[in-house]
Design an enzyme around this catalytic site. Structure first.
Site, PDB file in Angstrom:
ATOM      1  N   LEU A  89      24.489 -53.240  -2.529  1.00 29.30           N
ATOM      2  CA  LEU A  89      24.907 -54.285  -1.358  1.00 29.30           C
ATOM      3  C   LEU A  89      25.166 -56.011  -1.296  1.00 29.30           C
ATOM      4  CD1 LEU A  89      20.826 -54.654  -1.491  1.00 29.30           C
ATOM      5  CD2 LEU A  89      21.848 -54.105   0.628  1.00 29.30           C
ATOM      6  N   HIS A 115      24.840 -39.082  -9.631  1.00 27.78           N
ATOM      7  CA  HIS A 115      26.269 -39.018  -9.251  1.00 27.78           C
ATOM      8  C   HIS A 115      26.536 -38.077 -10.156  1.00 27.78           C
ATOM      9  CE1 HIS A 115      30.259 -39.503  -8.008  1.00 27.78           C
ATOM     10  NE2 HIS A 115      30.422 -40.035  -9.354  1.00 27.78           N
ATOM     11  N   ASP A 136      26.224 -44.258   1.887  1.00 31.37           N
ATOM     12  CA  ASP A 136      26.965 -43.953   0.839  1.00 31.37           C
ATOM     13  C   ASP A 136      28.076 -45.635   0.965  1.00 31.37           C
ATOM     14  OD1 ASP A 136      27.655 -44.356  -1.795  1.00 31.37           O
ATOM     15  OD2 ASP A 136      28.709 -41.940  -1.319  1.00 31.37           O
ATOM     16  N   HIS A 178      24.995 -37.877  -2.352  1.00 27.95           N
ATOM     17  CA  HIS A 178      26.553 -37.707  -1.869  1.00 27.95           C
ATOM     18  C   HIS A 178      27.132 -36.398  -2.667  1.00 27.95           C
ATOM     19  CE1 HIS A 178      28.028 -41.085  -5.081  1.00 27.95           C
ATOM     20  NE2 HIS A 178      27.956 -40.073  -5.473  1.00 27.95           N
TER      21      HIS A 178
END
Lengths: 423, 311
Positions: free
Chosen positions: A64, A180, A306, A233
């Site tokens: 954000l 991640h 993403d 991801h």
């Protein structure tokens, strides 16, 4: 007040198995009825002919910009971009400045989301204090304050010991750890996937196996602890094969991917295009195809944008020095629809990956069209053609890896709790 | 030239006729230089800026000499004296130099792709004088000129490029150029210093010097770039020399008259034995330096013609 009816529309709600031509009635910000209904007297009617109406999209991976990186994006500007993308709920990354490792910050982000009137912000809490990967953050307190999951954001939790502790501890609070998946030592200093492209460009490279190596370790740690791990991801066939196998064995393992990993491959970084510098880096074509297969066969649970806003100064640097990341809110749906148009996944599956599935992973009630629920809606055309052009996208930063991409399908309208916020 | 005709950024993508004509022009500058004459009217009134973000003596001097022999006003900027150390970005520097109406910008940078980035932002012709581990096009051109003068051709020659290929921009430019001109290129080095999928660039890969050098017409040794090493890819200099240092024993596997080349600066006793480097018959290392000036004159000449300022 905002009472209206969207008529003649194809209603798709994978959570309830709905896919039919019909209408949806919104009264006082809430879905009053849907299906084969007739319009009550004096209600505004919106003609949805030729369009699809689905739940407002749920995007489970968004930076954000707040707090700390307001020059890249603010909650307000991200909300504008989300509205343009048909997104009404976003899960926010915690590796801000300061990181979201204090309950007060979780509450702050939720409130900042409400203030926009456009999006619900579901904050992730830091998995480790300061996202530094040294000691556990206050997972229980953060959970209590409303954190929907725990992660160190763009940083992998590298220590096996710490990951084991995090998985075991978070399980007691029913919380997932989002990783991640990239071995930090193998990835150190790298800016492209190891292979012909990186060799030609003379770029420091990361072997694609850095992903599978961490995924394999964390699956084993999830098994050891009984914890839930979610890989963000995911971009390689090798990692997907491991995840597919873990799911078949009944382990609590889930994953998402992002549009660049099924729409682009490593050739996009040719001529040192820093807008295509992402983390994880774009992969070989064979991996892109494996990601598409993962979307179709259910190995991949969700598609997240993403969204990683970067300003010009972050990107106008020699490739290895440029910041990784691309914006994705405004293009999330249309790039996903490209897989529908090329017959790789069904439209229902595409919508599921963007609504019901991420909502379920986040434990949120959104992502479905339910009578009595807040009217978070996305109306889109399947065939409107448009071109992605940096500088014209909603939101503050313009670093799209899809610059110049022609797309088929576009958001026509977005409603948050019955209020039209786009279109 | 490569990518556009306005800049010289990389060898990859250049066509054989472009390369041949540059080498032909460079030949004429070899003769001019040996005659002791100059051609100062050619670039009179033109400004050449040597923008070096990385230390270099030979390449900078070579470009300086090339520019001066053609009559350009040459200015040297090195990172230690520039405002880059004060936090100015590469593109701010570019904008500043652009405002100074520079005609030819020779750039060396530690980051791959930095000259490509500059070329998008300046009006001057950009000449890549070495970028990170990407390319060093004028080095490949001077190597080719050296070989062509000695052997009369490039086509069909067997050429071994030995050592630290991973960190070598010289190797990449040479692979592209020599392959385009029909040479059969091999790279020889320890697996940790050969970049991934190197074969896809059209070369044969060897990890053993005796096998790699067999029947070669030319042997190029590369500098072991210890300053770019991140992972300790070789255990020690002495072990490296034992297995990959070019000495007469290893050279004996090549053709008896094989040329020995090195882009310099050399780590004597690491990638090359002093006796080989200084061998008056086999080593053409000094000739490479001479060809460097001629090749750079040819490049400046061609780019200056292609970039007439509209004043």
């Amino acid at each position: 007040m905002f009472d209206f009816l969207i008529d003649n529309v194809r209603l798709i709600d994978p959570a309830s198995g709905l896919d039919q031509q019909g209408a949806i009635l919104v009264q006082a910000g809430v879905i009053a009825d849907l299906g084969r209904i007739t319009a009550p007297e004096d209600v505004t009617v919106i003609d949805g002919a030729g369009c699809v109406l689905c739940p407002g999209l749920v995007d489970m991976r968004v930076e954000l910009g707040e707090p700390g990186y307001e020059y890249r994006e603010t909650v307000a500007s991200a909300a504008l971009a989300a509205s343009a993308g048909g997104i009404t709920t976003v899960a926010a990354m915690p590796d801000s400045r300061p990181p979201i490792d204090d309950p007060a910050l979780v509450r702050l982000l939720r409130t900042r989301g409400e203030e926009t009137g456009r999006i619900t912000v579901l904050p992730y809490g830091a998995a480790t204090r300061g996202c530094r990967g040294e000691e556990l953050a206050e997972i229980g307190l953060l959970r209590e304050a409303g954190a929907v999951g725990f992660t160190d954001g763009a940083r992998a939790i590298g220590s096996s010991r710490l990951m084991r502790t995090a998985l075991a501890y978070a399980a007691a609070f029913g919380a997932i750890i989002i990783q991640h998946p990239e071995d930090p030592e193998l990835a150190a200093g790298g800016s492209a996937t190891q292979g012909e492209m990186a060799t030609r460009l003379g770029l420091p490279a990361i072997p694609a196996a850095a992903e599978a190596i961490l995924v394999a370790r964390d699956i084993r740690l999830a098994e050891l602890t009984g914890g839930s791990v979610h890989f963000a991801h995911v971009s390689t066939g090798e990692a997907l094969a491991l995840i597919r196998d873990a799911k078949a064995r009944g382990l609590r393992v889930t994953c998402d991917t992002a549009p660049p990993y099924f729409d682009l491959n490593e050739t996009a970084i040719g001529d040192f295009r820093t807008f295509a510098k992402l983390s994880p880096p774009l992969r070989a074509e064979s991996d892109r195809r494996a990601v598409v297969a993962g979307l179709a066969d259910g190995t991949i649970d969700a598609i997240a944008s993403d969204h990683q806003p970067r300003d010009a100064d972050d990107k106008r640097l020699p490739f290895a020095q440029a910041a990784a990341g691309g914006v994705g809110l405004a293009t999330l749906l249309a790039v996903t629809l490209a897989q529908v148009h090329s017959d790789q996944i069904s439209l229902t599956r595409a919508v599921e990956l963007l609504t019901a599935s991420p909502a379920r992973l986040l434990g949120d009630a959104s992502g479905t069209l339910a009578r009595g629920a807040a009217a978070d809606l996305c109306l889109f055309s399947l065939d409107e053609i448009w071109q992605v052009t940096d500088g014209t996208l909603a939101g503050k930063s313009q670093n799209t890896p899809f610059d110049g991409r022609a797309l088929e399908g576009r958001v026509r309208g977005t409603w948050k709790a019955g209020r039209r916020v786009f279109g | 030239m490569a990518v556009s005709n306005r800049h010289l950024l990389q060898i990859e993508g250049m066509h054989p006729p472009q390369i041949s004509s540059l080498l032909d022009l460079a030949e004429s500058y070899v003769l001019l230089n040996r005659s002791g004459k100059t051609q100062r009217d050619l670039l009179r009134g033109r400004t050449l800026i040597n923008l070096f973000f990385e230390d270099s003596t030979r390449t900078r001097t070579s470009f300086e000499l090339a520019g001066k022999r053609l009559g350009a006003d040459v200015i040297n900027m090195s990172v230690s004296t520039s405002s880059v150390n004060k936090g100015e970005t590469l593109l701010d520097t570019a904008a500043t130099l652009n405002a100074m109406m520079c005609d030819l910008l020779v750039v060396r940078h530690s980051q791959s792709g930095a000259p490509n980035l500059l070329a998008q932002k300046v009006d001057a012709a950009v000449i890549n004088a070495g970028d990170g581990t990407h390319e060093h096009p004028t080095q490949a051109l001077l190597d080719a000129l050296t070989i062509r003068r000695r052997r009369g051709r490039l086509e069909g020659l067997k050429i071994a490029i030995c050592g630290d290929v991973l960190h070598s921009r010289v190797a990449r430019s040479n692979i592209h150029l020599l392959s385009a001109m029909g040479s059969r290129v091999r790279v020889v080095g320890p697996p940790t210093l050969i970049p991934a999928e190197c074969e896809r660039l059209g070369v044969e890969v060897f990890h053993d010097m005796a096998q790699g050098l067999r029947d070669c017409d030319v042997v190029m040794a590369l500098r072991l770039q210890r300053e770019r090493m991140t992972g300790g890819q070789v255990p020690s200099a002495r072990e490296y020399f034992r297995f990959y240092g070019l000495d007469f024993e290893k050279l004996s596997h090549a053709k008896p008259d094989a040329l020995v080349m090195h882009p310099g600066p050399m780590n004597r006793g690491v990638e090359i034995d002093s006796a080989v480097a200084d061998d008056p018959v086999r080593s053409v290392i000094k000739e490479q330096v001479e060809m460097g000036v001629a090749v750079r004159m040819a490049v400046l000449d061609v780019l200056a013609r292609a970039n007439r300022r509209n004043v």
